[in-house]
Scaffold this motif. Structure first.
Motif, PDB file in Angstrom:
ATOM      1  N   ALA A 112       1.204  19.506 -10.333  1.00 27.47           N
ATOM      2  CA  ALA A 112       1.017  18.245 -10.148  1.00 27.47           C
ATOM      3  C   ALA A 112      -0.358  18.049  -9.659  1.00 27.47           C
ATOM      4  O   ALA A 112      -1.215  18.683  -9.264  1.00 27.47           O
ATOM      5  CB  ALA A 112       1.586  17.649  -8.842  1.00 27.47           C
ATOM      6  N   VAL A 113      -0.984  16.712 -10.227  1.00 28.32           N
ATOM      7  CA  VAL A 113      -2.409  16.433  -9.697  1.00 28.32           C
ATOM      8  C   VAL A 113      -2.669  15.919  -8.506  1.00 28.32           C
ATOM      9  O   VAL A 113      -1.757  14.778  -8.149  1.00 28.32           O
ATOM     10  CB  VAL A 113      -2.956  15.459 -10.892  1.00 28.32           C
ATOM     11  CG1 VAL A 113      -4.347  15.030 -10.440  1.00 28.32           C
ATOM     12  CG2 VAL A 113      -2.951  16.115 -12.137  1.00 28.32           C
ATOM     13  N   PRO A 114      -3.476  16.401  -7.717  1.00 29.81           N
ATOM     14  CA  PRO A 114      -3.340  15.966  -6.211  1.00 29.81           C
ATOM     15  C   PRO A 114      -3.990  14.337  -6.150  1.00 29.81           C
ATOM     16  O   PRO A 114      -4.824  14.055  -7.124  1.00 29.81           O
ATOM     17  CB  PRO A 114      -4.452  16.883  -5.636  1.00 29.81           C
ATOM     18  CG  PRO A 114      -5.488  17.282  -6.531  1.00 29.81           C
ATOM     19  CD  PRO A 114      -4.486  17.653  -7.847  1.00 29.81           C
ATOM     20  N   ARG A 115      -3.649  13.489  -5.194  1.00 31.16           N
ATOM     21  CA  ARG A 115      -4.131  12.250  -5.130  1.00 31.16           C
ATOM     22  C   ARG A 115      -5.604  12.371  -4.487  1.00 31.16           C
ATOM     23  O   ARG A 115      -5.608  13.143  -3.434  1.00 31.16           O
ATOM     24  CB  ARG A 115      -3.051  11.525  -4.383  1.00 31.16           C
ATOM     25  CG  ARG A 115      -1.917  11.290  -5.004  1.00 31.16           C
ATOM     26  CD  ARG A 115      -0.902  10.212  -4.322  1.00 31.16           C
ATOM     27  NE  ARG A 115      -0.839  10.462  -2.954  1.00 31.16           N
ATOM     28  CZ  ARG A 115      -0.125   9.799  -1.964  1.00 31.16           C
ATOM     29  NH1 ARG A 115       0.193   8.601  -2.334  1.00 31.16           N
ATOM     30  NH2 ARG A 115       0.073  10.329  -0.795  1.00 31.16           N
ATOM     31  N   ARG A 119      -7.439  14.372   1.749  1.00 33.52           N
ATOM     32  CA  ARG A 119      -8.239  14.970   2.874  1.00 33.52           C
ATOM     33  C   ARG A 119      -9.546  14.186   3.410  1.00 33.52           C
ATOM     34  O   ARG A 119     -10.402  14.442   3.891  1.00 33.52           O
ATOM     35  CB  ARG A 119      -8.856  16.257   2.397  1.00 33.52           C
ATOM     36  CG  ARG A 119      -7.989  17.386   1.877  1.00 33.52           C
ATOM     37  CD  ARG A 119      -7.281  18.001   2.977  1.00 33.52           C
ATOM     38  NE  ARG A 119      -6.450  19.225   2.908  1.00 33.52           N
ATOM     39  CZ  ARG A 119      -4.891  18.990   2.169  1.00 33.52           C
ATOM     40  NH1 ARG A 119      -4.626  17.592   1.997  1.00 33.52           N
ATOM     41  NH2 ARG A 119      -4.413  19.926   1.871  1.00 33.52           N
ATOM     42  N   GLY A 120      -9.335  12.797   2.864  1.00 37.88           N
ATOM     43  CA  GLY A 120     -10.487  11.804   3.205  1.00 37.88           C
ATOM     44  C   GLY A 120     -11.784  12.078   2.657  1.00 37.88           C
ATOM     45  O   GLY A 120     -12.725  11.743   3.167  1.00 37.88           O
ATOM     46  N   GLU A 121     -11.746  12.724   1.472  1.00 42.40           N
ATOM     47  CA  GLU A 121     -13.024  13.387   0.851  1.00 42.40           C
ATOM     48  C   GLU A 121     -13.489  11.902   0.299  1.00 42.40           C
ATOM     49  O   GLU A 121     -12.930  10.921  -0.080  1.00 42.40           O
ATOM     50  CB  GLU A 121     -12.525  14.134  -0.472  1.00 42.40           C
ATOM     51  CG  GLU A 121     -11.705  13.574  -1.322  1.00 42.40           C
ATOM     52  CD  GLU A 121     -10.305  13.801  -1.466  1.00 42.40           C
ATOM     53  OE1 GLU A 121      -9.359  13.575  -2.275  1.00 42.40           O
ATOM     54  OE2 GLU A 121      -9.818  13.978  -0.095  1.00 42.40           O
ATOM     55  N   ASP A 122     -14.877  12.102  -0.028  1.00 47.54           N
ATOM     56  CA  ASP A 122     -15.671  10.914  -0.766  1.00 47.54           C
ATOM     57  C   ASP A 122     -15.269  11.109  -2.316  1.00 47.54           C
ATOM     58  O   ASP A 122     -15.657  10.002  -2.823  1.00 47.54           O
ATOM     59  CB  ASP A 122     -16.920  11.114  -0.382  1.00 47.54           C
ATOM     60  CG  ASP A 122     -17.014  10.838   1.130  1.00 47.54           C
ATOM     61  OD1 ASP A 122     -16.825   9.708   1.595  1.00 47.54           O
ATOM     62  OD2 ASP A 122     -17.733  11.708   1.696  1.00 47.54           O
ATOM     63  N   GLN A 143      -0.825  12.924 -14.366  1.00 47.32           N
ATOM     64  CA  GLN A 143      -1.286  11.546 -13.928  1.00 47.32           C
ATOM     65  C   GLN A 143      -2.541  11.706 -13.198  1.00 47.32           C
ATOM     66  O   GLN A 143      -2.671  12.225 -12.181  1.00 47.32           O
ATOM     67  CB  GLN A 143      -0.109  10.879 -12.915  1.00 47.32           C
ATOM     68  CG  GLN A 143      -0.485   9.902 -12.103  1.00 47.32           C
ATOM     69  CD  GLN A 143       0.238   8.811 -12.555  1.00 47.32           C
ATOM     70  OE1 GLN A 143       1.532   8.841 -12.855  1.00 47.32           O
ATOM     71  NE2 GLN A 143      -0.277   7.480 -12.353  1.00 47.32           N
ATOM     72  N   LEU A 144      -3.486  11.417 -13.881  1.00 50.58           N
ATOM     73  CA  LEU A 144      -4.979  11.608 -13.515  1.00 50.58           C
ATOM     74  C   LEU A 144      -5.287  10.454 -12.455  1.00 50.58           C
ATOM     75  O   LEU A 144      -4.661   9.392 -12.581  1.00 50.58           O
ATOM     76  CB  LEU A 144      -5.827  11.586 -14.662  1.00 50.58           C
ATOM     77  CG  LEU A 144      -5.792  12.832 -15.485  1.00 50.58           C
ATOM     78  CD1 LEU A 144      -6.620  12.836 -16.782  1.00 50.58           C
ATOM     79  CD2 LEU A 144      -5.901  13.860 -14.984  1.00 50.58           C
ATOM     80  N   PRO A 145      -6.285  10.487 -11.668  1.00 50.97           N
ATOM     81  CA  PRO A 145      -6.571   9.314 -10.775  1.00 50.97           C
ATOM     82  C   PRO A 145      -6.885   8.142 -11.546  1.00 50.97           C
ATOM     83  O   PRO A 145      -7.297   8.228 -12.725  1.00 50.97           O
ATOM     84  CB  PRO A 145      -7.954  10.017  -9.965  1.00 50.97           C
ATOM     85  CG  PRO A 145      -7.815  11.161 -10.098  1.00 50.97           C
ATOM     86  CD  PRO A 145      -6.998  11.655 -11.361  1.00 50.97           C
ATOM     87  N   ALA A 146      -6.503   6.878 -10.759  1.00 48.90           N
ATOM     88  CA  ALA A 146      -6.903   5.706 -11.741  1.00 48.90           C
ATOM     89  C   ALA A 146      -8.280   5.537 -11.971  1.00 48.90           C
ATOM     90  O   ALA A 146      -9.158   5.964 -11.084  1.00 48.90           O
ATOM     91  CB  ALA A 146      -6.370   4.465 -10.520  1.00 48.90           C
ATOM     92  N   PRO A 150     -13.563   7.568  -7.399  1.00 50.62           N
ATOM     93  CA  PRO A 150     -14.564   8.766  -7.669  1.00 50.62           C
ATOM     94  C   PRO A 150     -14.075  10.040  -7.677  1.00 50.62           C
ATOM     95  O   PRO A 150     -13.827  10.586  -6.854  1.00 50.62           O
ATOM     96  CB  PRO A 150     -15.200   8.573  -6.187  1.00 50.62           C
ATOM     97  CG  PRO A 150     -14.470   8.021  -5.303  1.00 50.62           C
ATOM     98  CD  PRO A 150     -13.368   6.998  -6.016  1.00 50.62           C
ATOM     99  N   TRP A 151     -13.807  10.507  -8.860  1.00 46.30           N
ATOM    100  CA  TRP A 151     -13.365  11.918  -9.290  1.00 46.30           C
ATOM    101  C   TRP A 151     -14.129  12.639 -10.422  1.00 46.30           C
ATOM    102  O   TRP A 151     -14.511  11.815 -11.418  1.00 46.30           O
ATOM    103  CB  TRP A 151     -11.804  11.931  -9.428  1.00 46.30           C
ATOM    104  CG  TRP A 151     -11.402  11.218 -10.658  1.00 46.30           C
ATOM    105  CD1 TRP A 151     -11.198   9.896 -11.224  1.00 46.30           C
ATOM    106  CD2 TRP A 151     -10.774  11.858 -11.902  1.00 46.30           C
ATOM    107  NE1 TRP A 151     -10.655   9.773 -12.321  1.00 46.30           N
ATOM    108  CE2 TRP A 151     -10.515  11.034 -12.856  1.00 46.30           C
ATOM    109  CE3 TRP A 151     -11.016  13.379 -12.386  1.00 46.30           C
ATOM    110  CZ2 TRP A 151     -10.115  11.405 -14.271  1.00 46.30           C
ATOM    111  CZ3 TRP A 151     -10.434  13.793 -13.480  1.00 46.30           C
ATOM    112  CH2 TRP A 151     -10.111  12.600 -14.476  1.00 46.30           C
TER     113      TRP A 151
END
Length: 206
Positions: A112-115, A119-122, A143-146, A150-151
């Protein structure tokens, strides 16, 4: 056309490589302090980071290292961002947040792809199951980030495949290290320039 693609060039170890990345238009330059063929010491990192203009983010890359060691290296080298690429927990991120540096969270994607933001990352960086191995990971069905979050897409990218990866995955940015090397740990300046141009070109025509 959309927002410009954010390009991070990682694992640089020489003045020539840093200057090439800056001239090519990289947005961030990563310096590796974790165990790796690309690892550099504090004195080298400080000297190289001093060559980077204020508009380009300098990123110290770490993996499961003591917090005090990480802080000392960040302070001693002047890094403006920190990338954690191990099993660091939320408390670890929280401890670094007051320092005011940009926080990047690197994750090796296996199932699974993490959301984003767990961790409060930027910035979230999605990498291959074996980071630094130059392997392209299977994004099909994941499911990649929307769009707009910022990824960074990483893992097996190089000047030949980055344009297609940007067009299909539609990341906010990309990260490269082994894909611009002529041998393990040794960057090729012409590959650095070609990668940045190819990545930016893909976003321009998308």
């Amino acid at each position: 056309m959309g927002a410009p693609l954010f390009v991070k060039v990682c694992g640089l170890r020489t003045e020539r490589d840093v200057d090439t990345a800056v001239e090519a238009g990289a947005d961030a330059i990563g310096f590796v302090f974790a165990a790796s063929p690309r690892r550099i010491d504090a004195a080298t990192a400080r000297r190289l980071a001093a060559r980077v203009p204020d508009g380009v983010l300098t990123v110290g890359v770490f993996r499961d290292q003591p917090l005090d060691e990480v802080r000392a290296l960040l302070d001693g080298t002047g890094m403006r961002a920190v990338q954690l690429h191990g099993q660091e927990d939320l408390a670890y991120y929280d401890a670094l947040r007051p320092d005011g540096r940009t926080l990047l969270r690197g994750v090796a994607v296996k199932d699974a792809v993490p959301r984003y933001g767990e961790r409060g990352e930027d910035i979230l960086l999605l990498d291959a199951p074996v980071p630094g191995a130059g392997e392209v990971w299977d994004r099909a069905g994941k499911q990649l980030p929307a769009p707009g979050l910022p990824w960074l897409l990483a893992g097996g990218l190089d000047p030949r495949n980055v344009a297609e990866a940007v067009r299909t995955a539609r990341p906010w940015g990309v990260d490269v290290s082994s894909g611009i090397e002529i041998s393990r740990g040794v960057k090729g300046p012409e590959l650095i320039a070609a990668f940045v141009a190819a990545a930016r070109g893909a976003r321009t025509v998308s």
